[in-house]
Design an enzyme around this catalytic site. Structure first.
Site, short mmCIF file in Angstrom:
data_model
loop_
_atom_site.label_atom_id
_atom_site.label_comp_id
_atom_site.label_asym_id
_atom_site.label_seq_id
_atom_site.Cartn_x
_atom_site.Cartn_y
_atom_site.Cartn_z
N ASP A 1 -44.33 10.03 44.89
CA ASP A 1 -45.22 9.29 44.00
C ASP A 1 -44.61 9.24 42.61
OD1 ASP A 1 -47.55 7.84 43.44
OD2 ASP A 1 -48.63 9.63 42.77
N ASN B 1 -45.91 10.52 36.34
CA ASN B 1 -45.49 11.80 36.89
C ASN B 1 -44.14 12.27 36.36
OD1 ASN B 1 -47.69 12.53 38.44
ND2 ASN B 1 -47.01 11.36 40.22
N ASP C 1 -46.03 17.21 39.66
CA ASP C 1 -46.88 16.77 40.77
C ASP C 1 -46.11 16.33 42.00
OD1 ASP C 1 -49.04 16.14 42.28
OD2 ASP C 1 -49.61 14.35 41.16
#
Length: 334
Positions: free
Chosen positions: A205, A210, A227
């Site tokens: 992701d 992020n 993350d």
């Protein structure tokens, strides 16, 4: 893999006292100050300690990941940090990185600040490209055994079927959306068949939110990654395409700068460039199902009140039509 939120959502039991008691039971000297951080999937808190330092506690969404899958995330993070890839991973407390309290699984990480990177800066993109390549060098060394693989089945077909089976789409939009969605899935399936890619462990992701950037004149300045919650197996290009935006010429230039950095550390199979638009299509379908599965979470009701209307689904149909066209264009070339 995902939960369908009940009317009385499980997170209702996650009170500030539960969070503070959970960290205190690990031996952390919490001083009572607690700040909720932005996170739609999990519940994430900055927790202040008696010495005025702070940690970040992540309470995983119940029933999303099994413990074994969370531990694969933690093991991947540890492997990356061992190779000095700038990533914020969980702390080992009392010999463990995964903890449980009041029915919740949670982890505790150091707090690292930063801002979103300036993606219109070629040097920034090149730097990020190098670090993504370093993630992939570690990710390619072994496979996840319990985490899923990003492919047409897991991201698109399962999502489409779940949305239909659970009567999520309004009747006035269902026929048109389903027809276009199925067409998009067929095109994406053919693209993956024509451009096979090796699946490796990914960040999964890797969007700008992020990646946090700290000034380069500070120790360990530059990008660091946060993350790994969506880490999974998939093609390497998945961790690059979400950093591209704008019209075709802009995306081509951005991709060129990313690859200038990436290919200093690792070769990219250029055939994967043909998967950028199919992957964007899979994410679009998956995102609607992701929202629908969390529609009873109070945080989602607050932030995604527009979800589920006929206008929303009409907009999704339009975007899928555009994706069907985009997938049949020539891929980006650098």
């Amino acid at each position: 893999m995902f939960d369908v939120g009940p009317k009385h959502h499980a997170y209702a039991a996650l009170t500030p006292d539960v969070v503070l008691d959970a960290l205190s039971d690990l031996g952390l000297a919490v001083d009572g100050r607690l700040t909720a951080l932005s996170s739609y999937e999990n519940r994430v808190y900055q927790v202040m300690l008696d010495d005025n330092s702070s940690v970040v506690a992540k309470f995983y969404r119940p029933e999303r990941w099994r413990d074994a899958q969370i531990m694969e995330e933690h093991s991947f993070a540890a492997a990356l940090m061992a190779e000095e890839v700038p990533l914020v991973g969980p702390l080992s407390l009392n010999g463990n990185t995964l903890h449980h309290a009041h029915g919740f699984a949670f982890s505790v990480s150091p707090r690292r600040g930063g801002r979103m990177p300036e993606l219109d800066d070629g040097e920034v993109l090149e730097w990020i490209g190098r670090f993504i390549a370093r993630i992939h060098n570690v990710g390619a060394k072994q496979a996840f055994s319990s985490r899923p693989t990003l492919n047409v089945s897991t991201f698109a077909i399962e999502s489409r079927n779940w949305l239909v089976d659970n009567h999520i789409i309004p009747l006035d939009q269902q026929t048109e959306w389903l027809a276009v969605c199925s067409q998009a899935i067929d095109i994406a399936t053919q693209k993956f068949a024509n451009h096979p890619a090796r699946n490796i462990r990914l960040h999964g992701d890797c969007h700008p939110g992020n990646i946090l950037w700290t000034p380069t004149d500070l120790p360990n300045g530059g990008p660091h990654f946060v993350d790994l919650d969506d880490a999974r197996m998939g093609p390497a290009i998945q961790d690059l395409w979400m950093l591209l935006s704008g019209h075709r010429a802009q995306r081509t230039q951005q991709l060129s700068m990313l690859l200038d950095g990436y290919e200093q550390m690792r070769e990219l199979n250029r055939d994967e460039l043909a998967l950028i638009e199919p992957l964007r299509t899979l994410r679009l379908i998956h995102y609607s199902a992701w929202l629908a599965r969390r529609k009873d979470d109070p945080a989602f009701v607050q932030h995604f009140s527009w979800f589920g209307s006929s206008d929303y689904w009409a907009g999704q149909t339009h975007m899928l039509v555009e994706q069907c066209e985009a997938m049949q264009e020539e891929p980006l070339y650098v």
